[in-house]
Design an enzyme around this catalytic site. Structure first.
Site, PDB file in Angstrom:
ATOM      1  N   GLY A   9       0.836  -1.214   0.000  1.00  0.00           N
ATOM      2  CA  GLY A   9       0.000   0.000   0.000  1.00  0.00           C
ATOM      3  C   GLY A   9       0.862   1.251   0.000  1.00  0.00           C
ATOM      4  N   GLY A  12      -0.397   4.904  -1.117  1.00  0.00           N
ATOM      5  CA  GLY A  12      -1.445   5.579  -0.341  1.00  0.00           C
ATOM      6  C   GLY A  12      -0.899   6.774   0.426  1.00  0.00           C
ATOM      7  N   GLN A  13      -1.796   7.418   1.168  1.00  0.00           N
ATOM      8  CA  GLN A  13      -1.435   8.648   1.874  1.00  0.00           C
ATOM      9  C   GLN A  13      -0.261   8.432   2.831  1.00  0.00           C
ATOM     10  OE1 GLN A  13      -3.980   9.883   5.026  1.00  0.00           O
ATOM     11  NE2 GLN A  13      -3.340  12.011   4.993  1.00  0.00           N
ATOM     12  N   ILE A  36      -1.159  -2.035  -5.602  1.00  0.00           N
ATOM     13  CA  ILE A  36      -1.901  -2.798  -6.619  1.00  0.00           C
ATOM     14  C   ILE A  36      -1.727  -2.161  -8.003  1.00  0.00           C
ATOM     15  CG2 ILE A  36      -4.127  -1.600  -6.329  1.00  0.00           C
ATOM     16  CD1 ILE A  36      -5.257  -4.651  -6.348  1.00  0.00           C
ATOM     17  N   ARG A  37      -1.338  -0.885  -8.019  1.00  0.00           N
ATOM     18  CA  ARG A  37      -1.013  -0.236  -9.298  1.00  0.00           C
ATOM     19  C   ARG A  37       0.208   0.655  -9.121  1.00  0.00           C
ATOM     20  NH1 ARG A  37      -5.667   1.927  -7.248  1.00  0.00           N
ATOM     21  NH2 ARG A  37      -6.882   0.351  -8.317  1.00  0.00           N
ATOM     22  N   TYR A 143     -15.361  -0.474   8.596  1.00  0.00           N
ATOM     23  CA  TYR A 143     -13.925  -0.192   8.761  1.00  0.00           C
ATOM     24  C   TYR A 143     -13.524  -0.388  10.227  1.00  0.00           C
ATOM     25  CZ  TYR A 143      -9.718   2.864   8.865  1.00  0.00           C
ATOM     26  OH  TYR A 143      -8.465   3.402   9.048  1.00  0.00           O
ATOM     27  N   ILE A 173      -4.942  11.547   9.861  1.00  0.00           N
ATOM     28  CA  ILE A 173      -3.571  11.979   9.538  1.00  0.00           C
ATOM     29  C   ILE A 173      -3.637  13.100   8.495  1.00  0.00           C
ATOM     30  CG2 ILE A 173      -1.291  11.264   8.729  1.00  0.00           C
ATOM     31  CD1 ILE A 173      -2.166   9.796  11.276  1.00  0.00           C
TER      32      ILE A 173
HETATM   33  C1  AKB Z   1     -10.713   7.579   8.240  1.00  0.00           C
HETATM   34  O1  AKB Z   1     -11.170   8.722   8.349  1.00  0.00           O
HETATM   35  O2  AKB Z   1     -11.377   6.606   7.844  1.00  0.00           O
HETATM   36  C2  AKB Z   1      -9.261   7.352   8.629  1.00  0.00           C
HETATM   37  C3  AKB Z   1      -9.115   6.911  10.045  1.00  0.00           C
HETATM   38  C4  AKB Z   1      -9.423   7.850  11.146  1.00  0.00           C
HETATM   39  O3  AKB Z   1      -8.727   5.808  10.290  1.00  0.00           O
HETATM   40  N1  AKB Z   1      -8.501   8.529   8.392  1.00  0.00           N
END
Ligand code: AKB
Length: 318
Positions: A9, A12-13, A36-37, A143, A173
């Site tokens: 990853g 990513g950010q 992945i790319r 999540y 972040i």
């Molecule tokens: C999100 O906003 O989903 C993430 C996190 C707080 O894990 N930046």
């Protein structure tokens, strides 16, 4: 023993900036970036790069064997807001990738794993202010469910198979080099870009929505610091609370106005408001500070000045 590191990853950010910092510490040929790319030219040209689907254990293992990888940082994930649109995909990416990497460590191909958890592992029934390390955790997003489950998988692999896995519960972040995608705290990055590009910003959260946040430099340093700590200092194998600042959109806008006095903001809360309302407002990270000497460097004010200085310089260059 010198480390050979694989970052999953890396486009990513967090992955992008973490890879560059790891390359300055361990040497560019010792840090293999993957995603992945393809990533941006800096990522692709500053050291080895491999295309890997983080849910494909055999593909990860092939790269581990090819380079003699000793540590994996697993940064591939679907974040909170996108996860609510694609719950099963979020669960699959977030959990399959973690179990693949934990299994590779259990089979002794690598000696250490880093995996991020998040403030999203907490939920509406957790205490909101100075949320403790150990408390009620009933997340309401997919999540968050993947993060709390992942934390317990990490602990399980540590207890049962002696896997040296380390983890941090990241707050939002804030960065200026790479934008995040699909998170609830993304507004705190977009606000800076829009302030510099357009002088105005429409915020998808209410002005008084207080959330824990951290500047990227501190997040990258914390990540590398916990991985470099001696194993005896790591007393938590689920995930450590981590904190630097807590802010509202209104406070961030006021801070930006110190540099861009004409900046304007309006508020149009959407479905992400409910996610934000379910999360802590501030975090107690005493345990990280005691166990492995964590301390943050950036305040809201020093962070905002640094970001605006860099984005304004970038605008002049382009
Ligand atoms: C999100 O906003 O989903 C993430 C996190 C707080 O894990 N930046």
């Amino acid at each position: 023993m010198s480390q050979i590191i694989l970052v999953l990853g890396a486009s990513g950010q967090i992955g992008g900036e973490l890879t560059q910092k790891l390359r300055t510490i361990y040497g560019s040929t010792h840090v293999i970036a993957s995603d992945i790319r393809n990533g941006d030219s800096l990522l692709m040209c500053s050291g080895p790069f491999e295309i890997i689907d983080a849910t494909d254990k055999e593909a990860i293992l092939a790269v581990v064997k090819k380079y003699g990888v000793t540590q994996i940082y697993l940064l591939a994930a679907m974040l909170s807001a996108t996860g609510e649109k694609y719950p099963k995909k979020a669960w699959d990416l977030n959990m399959t990738s973690l179990l693949a990497v934990l299994d590779i460590a259990k089979e002794k191909y690598i000696s250490q794993v880093y995996w991020p958890s998040s403030i999203a592992a907490f939920g509406p029934t957790s205490p909101k202010i100075n949320t403790p390390q150990k408390t009620i955790m009933e997340p309401s997003t997919v999540y968050g469910i993947s993060k709390i489950s992942g934390e317990f998988w990490c602990n399980y692999y540590h207890e049962k198979y002696d896997v040296d896995v380390r983890s941090l519960r990241y707050p939002g972040i804030i960065s200026w080099k790479t934008k995040p995608g699909g998170g609830t705290t993304d507004y705190a990055v977009d606000i800076f870009f829009k302030a510099v590009e357009q002088g105005s910003f429409e915020c998808f959260l209410r002005e008084d929505t207080r959330l824990p946040m951290m500047y990227m430099e501190d997040a990258v340093n914390a990540t590398i610091q916990i991985m470099q700590a001696t194993p005896e200092d790591i007393t938590i194998r689920t995930s450590y609370n981590l904190s630097a600042m807590d802010i509202t959109p209104k406070e961030l806008a006021e801070e930006i106005k110190q540099t861009i006095p004409n900046f304007t903001i309006n508020y149009r809360p959407d479905s992400r408001q409910k996610i934000a309302d379910s999360w802590p407002q501030s975090i107690d990270d005493t345990k990280a500070r005691k166990d492995w000497n964590w301390s943050h460097k950036f305040t809201i004010s020093s962070m905002a000045k640094d970001i605006l200085k860099n984005l304004q310089a970038q605008k002049v260059k382009n």
